[in-house]
Scaffold this motif. Structure first.
Motif, mmCIF file in Angstrom:
data_model
loop_
_atom_site.group_PDB
_atom_site.id
_atom_site.type_symbol
_atom_site.label_atom_id
_atom_site.label_comp_id
_atom_site.label_asym_id
_atom_site.label_seq_id
_atom_site.Cartn_x
_atom_site.Cartn_y
_atom_site.Cartn_z
ATOM 1 N N SER A 192 0.591 -1.198 0.089
ATOM 2 C CA SER A 192 0.099 0.088 0.324
ATOM 3 C C SER A 192 0.547 1.107 -0.155
ATOM 4 C CB SER A 192 -0.966 0.091 1.047
ATOM 5 O OG SER A 192 -1.833 0.833 1.062
ATOM 6 N N ALA A 193 2.014 1.737 0.489
ATOM 7 C CA ALA A 193 3.034 2.728 0.773
ATOM 8 C C ALA A 193 3.956 3.199 -0.420
ATOM 9 C CB ALA A 193 4.062 2.014 2.154
ATOM 10 N N SER A 194 4.387 1.361 -0.821
ATOM 11 C CA SER A 194 4.910 1.913 -2.583
ATOM 12 C C SER A 194 3.104 2.200 -3.400
ATOM 13 C CB SER A 194 5.237 0.538 -3.118
ATOM 14 O OG SER A 194 5.729 0.038 -1.967
ATOM 15 N N ARG A 195 2.300 1.758 -3.168
ATOM 16 C CA ARG A 195 1.527 2.281 -4.279
ATOM 17 C C ARG A 195 0.434 3.782 -4.281
ATOM 18 N NH1 ARG A 195 -1.736 -2.616 -3.372
ATOM 19 N NH2 ARG A 195 -2.608 -1.397 -1.914
ATOM 20 N N ASN A 196 1.007 4.192 -2.884
ATOM 21 C CA ASN A 196 0.057 5.695 -2.654
ATOM 22 C C ASN A 196 1.703 6.819 -2.614
ATOM 23 O OD1 ASN A 196 -2.526 4.768 -2.501
ATOM 24 N ND2 ASN A 196 -2.112 2.582 -1.613
ATOM 25 N N LEU A 197 2.492 6.199 -1.506
ATOM 26 C CA LEU A 197 3.484 6.942 -1.073
ATOM 27 C C LEU A 197 4.359 7.912 -2.173
ATOM 28 C CD1 LEU A 197 3.283 6.131 2.326
ATOM 29 C CD2 LEU A 197 1.973 8.055 1.462
ATOM 30 N N TYR A 198 4.705 8.708 -2.155
ATOM 31 C CA TYR A 198 6.034 8.979 -3.162
ATOM 32 C C TYR A 198 7.209 8.055 -2.970
ATOM 33 C CZ TYR A 198 4.163 13.384 -3.228
ATOM 34 O OH TYR A 198 2.953 14.390 -3.431
ATOM 35 N N ALA A 199 8.212 7.861 -3.870
ATOM 36 C CA ALA A 199 9.196 7.047 -3.260
ATOM 37 C C ALA A 199 10.132 7.333 -2.524
ATOM 38 C CB ALA A 199 9.354 6.782 -5.710
ATOM 39 N N GLY A 200 10.560 8.331 -2.350
ATOM 40 C CA GLY A 200 11.472 8.900 -1.821
ATOM 41 C C GLY A 200 10.996 8.814 -0.048
#
Length: 345
Positions: free
Chosen positions: A327-335
């Motif tokens: 979920s973090a990978s889909r919804n947050l910035y790569a940084g």
């Protein structure tokens, strides 16, 4: 322009007052003739038509502003501009009874505050306390007269409806109030750090969106009867991860994580802020000593290092961390992902 210059012949706004509250107080003022029940009805109709019923957002609506003199329109828009990260109007029911009591003691009608609509807010900065927050009953979902309803509710009960004291007073200790104030100041320190977070991640700091994601992780409830994440169950005497075992699970969306924050009690939100302070090393050794000394009713020590916090969080849902990482990978910035190494490894 300052709010004291706002429209002559109308009631002066209280600091941080919402537009709906100000309109309501004007409508009940016998010396104000231009704002009355019919005008409030028209305001509600405008809000229903284009603003999902949120009267507080009418300061963004030109049709509403045109009801006032041109010289006053900019003042109205600036005075009642809403903060970011709002709870929708129907779910914005938490309030500070001491603020309302202070209003009445100052010989004016109680006012609803904009700060009470900020998502995840569990702290009254005006009184330096967490524990003042209560929740208005469902009958108070209408925005007009909400402050009077809340004041009456508190006056009739004289207590904290959900028991939202930070330190659970199982026994009466003379230093409890002092410890509670100190804990609240630590919570406020973390809240201010989150508020100052950048919109985009930097080398040294995650974005504000990332921090809200982490807060939501601590408070997320996969299903109704679940005690929720570590921020929900840390202070409960009965803890079990087996409630999850037979339930289907999917990686939550950012919206679902935000819903978990909205639906949580101020006390659990405050504990989650402390966890977030641990994750990003905002807490001093003295802070951690105070937390462990004050939260005497907890069955586990408060974590001192991010790795200890990760172990504690994994006790709740050890097999679910991968879904949260997805979920973090889909919804947050790569940084931002680099700033979640303490959780995802």
């Amino acid at each position: 322009m300052r709010s004291r210059n706002l429209i002559r012949q109308l009631t002066k706004p209280v600091d941080d007052e919402t537009l709906s509250s100000w309109l309501s107080r004007n409508a009940t003022n016998p010396y104000v003739g231009s704002v009355h029940s019919v005008f409030l009805d028209s305001c509600q109709a405008m809000a229903n038509a284009s603003l999902e019923g949120d009267v507080d957002r009418l300061c963004e609506h030109q049709r509403f502003l045109s009801c006032f003199a041109e010289r006053d329109q900019e003042v109205l828009a600036n005075t009642f501009k809403l903060p970011d990260n709002l709870i929708e109007v129907g779910g914005s029911l938490n309030y500070c009874p001491q603020c309302l009591a202070d209003d009445v003691a100052s010989m004016h009608a109680p006012a609803w505050r904009k700060a009470w609509r900020v998502r995840g807010n569990c702290f009254c900065a005006a009184h330096d306390e967490l524990v003042l927050f209560q929740r208005l009953s469902a009958s108070g979902r209408g925005q007009f007269n909400r402050a009077w309803l809340a004041f009456s509710q508190h006056a009739s009960t004289g207590k904290f409806i959900f028991g939202n004291h930070f330190i659970q007073r199982l026994i009466s200790l003379p230093e409890t109030a002092t410890k509670e104030q100190s804990l609240c100041r630590i919570v406020l320190k973390v809240m201010r750090w989150i508020d100052s977070a950048p919109d985009y991640p930097t080398y040294g700091r995650p974005s504000k969106q990332c921090l809200i994601f982490v807060l939501g992780f601590f408070l997320y409830r996969p299903f109704a009867r679940c005690k929720g994440g570590v921020g929900q169950w840390f202070l409960n005497s009965l803890r079990s991860s087996t409630e999850l075992s037979s339930q289907p699970f999917r990686s939550p969306s950012v919206r679902e994580l935000s819903e978990g924050i909205k639906d949580s009690t101020p006390r659990n939100i405050a504990v989650s802020y402390l966890f977030l302070g641990c994750a990003y090393k905002l807490l001093s050794e003295a802070d951690i000593e105070l937390i462990n000394n004050a939260l005497y009713f907890s069955n586990a020590p408060f974590p001192r290092q991010p790795c200890e916090l990760r172990a504690l969080a994994c006790c709740f849902q050890p097999t679910r961390i991968f879904q949260f990482k997805q979920s973090a990978s889909r919804n947050l910035y790569a940084g931002d992902i680099a700033h979640l190494d303490w959780l995802f490894g």
